[in-house]
Write an enzyme that holds these catalytic residues in place. Structure first.
Site, PDB file in Angstrom:
ATOM      1  N   GLU A  53      10.251  13.276  -9.419  1.00 23.76           N
ATOM      2  CA  GLU A  53      10.546  12.550 -10.681  1.00 23.76           C
ATOM      3  C   GLU A  53      10.387  13.246 -11.894  1.00 23.76           C
ATOM      4  OE1 GLU A  53       8.560   8.354 -11.753  1.00 23.76           O
ATOM      5  OE2 GLU A  53       6.963   9.962 -11.523  1.00 23.76           O
ATOM      6  N   LYS A 135      14.100   3.662 -13.656  1.00 23.54           N
ATOM      7  CA  LYS A 135      12.889   3.162 -12.933  1.00 23.54           C
ATOM      8  C   LYS A 135      12.601   1.752 -13.402  1.00 23.54           C
ATOM      9  CE  LYS A 135       7.976   4.792 -12.052  1.00 23.54           C
ATOM     10  NZ  LYS A 135       7.079   5.765 -12.274  1.00 23.54           N
ATOM     11  N   CYS A 170       7.910   7.327  -7.738  1.00 21.38           N
ATOM     12  CA  CYS A 170       6.579   7.164  -7.910  1.00 21.38           C
ATOM     13  C   CYS A 170       6.071   5.935  -7.255  1.00 21.38           C
ATOM     14  CB  CYS A 170       6.164   7.724  -9.267  1.00 21.38           C
ATOM     15  SG  CYS A 170       4.500   7.907  -9.760  1.00 21.38           S
TER      16      CYS A 170
END
Length: 349
Positions: A53, A135, A170
Site C-alpha cells: 500500500e 481505497k 490495509c
C-alpha cells in the site's frame, strides 16, 4: 492432464510479492526502484508482481507522531511526490511492465488536482491499465491526507490470462461487505497491499499490530477461497529520519507505534489459509516467489463457498452501488467514464 476449468490458466502461476523499503518522499527514485523490481520479477519468470500500500511515495508514518502544524509541512512534500495517473512516472512503470511481460499491482498515493487518494493500479503485461481503484475509506488519521473513493472501489477484480486478480488495501480487509463483494466477483488471486506494521507499542490497540492484520489477511483467504499475496513495506533508519520519527523530533513523548524499524510481514497464503511461503525477517528486503496451483481453490471451495453453495440469499443479500459519483453533473455526460479511461495510451515501442 485434467481438463481446464472455465478460463483458468492450465499451468501453475508464478508470482512475486514485494517486501522492501519505499523511497520516502522521492517519486523519481521510487519509480526507478519500482521498475527495477518489475524487471527482476520478470527475469525470474513471475507473471504477476504485487506491491505494498502507498508504495509510492511511501506510507505516511509521520501522521502518527506530530501535531497538525508539523503534519502540514510533511503533507506538502508528500503531495509533491505523489503520482498522477497520466504522468510520465506512471508511463515509465507501465513501460517497465510491458518490457518485462508481467502483470503489476501497484500501490500509490494518487494525486488528482488538489486531492490525494490511496490507490491500486492493475497493469497488464502489455502495459495497459486493466483496473484502477481507490481505497474504500481511509483509516483513522489517514483521513487527514486522503479522500474517500467513489463507486469505483467496488470494482476490484479483473479477468486476466492468469485468472481473476483482485485486491484490497490495509484495513479494507476488515470491511465485511466490501470483502463479500470481492468474493462475489469470483476472485482467484488477491493482492493484499499493506504498509509496514509492528508488534504492540505503548497503548496502541491490538487490531493495529502486525499479528492482528496478518490474521485478518489469512481470514480473507479462507472466506474467499483465494490465493492471497500479502505485500508489505519495511522501514529503516532512513524512514525514521524522513518521517521525523526520531525520539528528538517527537518531543520525548511516548514513541508512536510507527517509530519502529522493520515492519515487513510478506507472505503468500493458500485458499485454505495456510502460509505457502516461509516467514521472512521483518527487516528483510526482496521478492518472495511462489507457484500457485488453481486446484487448491476448488479443494477449498468444496467445503466453504460463501457466495455459492454456502450462502443463503433468501435471508441475506448485498446491494452495491458501483457507479462513480461525479461532483458536477452535466446534461450531456461523457459516455463510459471510468478511472482506467484517464490513463493515456502508451507510445509504440
Amino acid at each position: 492432464m485434467s481438463p481446464a476449468i472455465d478460463s483458468d490458466p492450465t499451468h501453475p502461476v508464478k508470482v512475486a510479492v514485494v517486501q522492501a523499503e519505499p523511497c520516502w518522499f522521492d517519486v523519481d527514485a521510487a519509480v526507478t526502484k519500482t521498475c527495477s523490481l518489475i524487471a527482476e520479477a520478470g527475469q525470474q519468470g513471475a507473471e504477476l508482481i504485487a506491491f505494498p500500500e502507498l508504495w509510492i511515495p511511501g506510507y505516511p508514518t509521520f501522521l502518527f507522531a506530530h501535531p497538525t502544524k508539523t503534519v502540514n509541512e510533511y503533507m506538502l512534500r508528500y503531495y509533491r511526490n505523489a503520482v498522477a495517473v497520466g504522468s510520465g512516472h506512471m508511463s515509465d512503470i507501465r513501460k517497465a511492465a510491458r518490457a518485462a511481460g508481467i502483470m503489476v499491482v501497484l500501490g500509490i498515493a494518487e494525486r488528482d488536482r488538489g486531492s490525494l487518494y490511496m490507490a491500486q493500479t492493475f497493469i497488464g503485461p502489455r502495459g495497459d491499465v486493466l483496473l484502477h481503484r481507490r481505497k474504500f475509506k481511509p483509516t483513522g488519521p489517514e483521513r487527514i491526507i486522503f479522500g474517500d473513493a467513489s463507486g469505483d472501489c467496488a470494482k476490484n477484480v479483473v479477468q486476466t490470462p492468469i485468472g481473476r486478480v483482485g485486491g484490497l488495501q490495509c484495513f479494507e480487509h476488515l470491511q465485511p461487505l466490501l470483502k463479500y463483494n470481492t468474493y462475489f466477483q469470483g476472485e482467484q488471486i488477491h493482492v493484499a497491499s499493506w504498509p509496514c506494521l509492528f508488534p504492540p507499542v505503548g497503548e496502541m490497540p491490538f487490531f493495529n499490530t502486525v499479528d492482528a492484520c496478518r490474521m485478518a489477511t489469512h481470514t480473507l483467504a479462507i472466506e474467499g477461497g483465494v490465493f492471497v499475496l500479502l505485500a508489505s513495506m519495511t522501514q529503516t533508519q532512513k524512514g525514521l529520519e524522513a518521517n521525523g520519527l526520531l525520539q528528538t523530533e517527537t518531543g520525548g513523548a511516548e514513541v508512536p507505534h510507527t517509530a519502529v524499524t522493520g515492519g515487513g510481514f510478506t507472505v503468500v497464503i493458500a485458499p485454505d489459509g495456510r502460509a505457502l511461503t516461509q516467514p521472512v525477517p521483518a527487516d528483510w528486503e526482496g521478492l518472495v516467489y511462489c507457484d500457485l496451483d488453481f486446484e487448491e481453490i476448488y479443494k477449498a471451495k468444496q467445503w466453504v463457498d460463501p457466495v455459492g453453495h454456502y450462502s443463503r440469499p433468501d435471508i441475506f443479500s448485498l446491494r452495491v452501488n458501483s457507479e462513480v459519483q461525479r461532483h458536477v453533473v452535466k446534461d450531456e455526460q461523457e459516455a463510459g467514464y471510468t478511472h482506467a479511461s484517464r490513463f493515456p495510451e502508451l507510445e509504440d515501442e
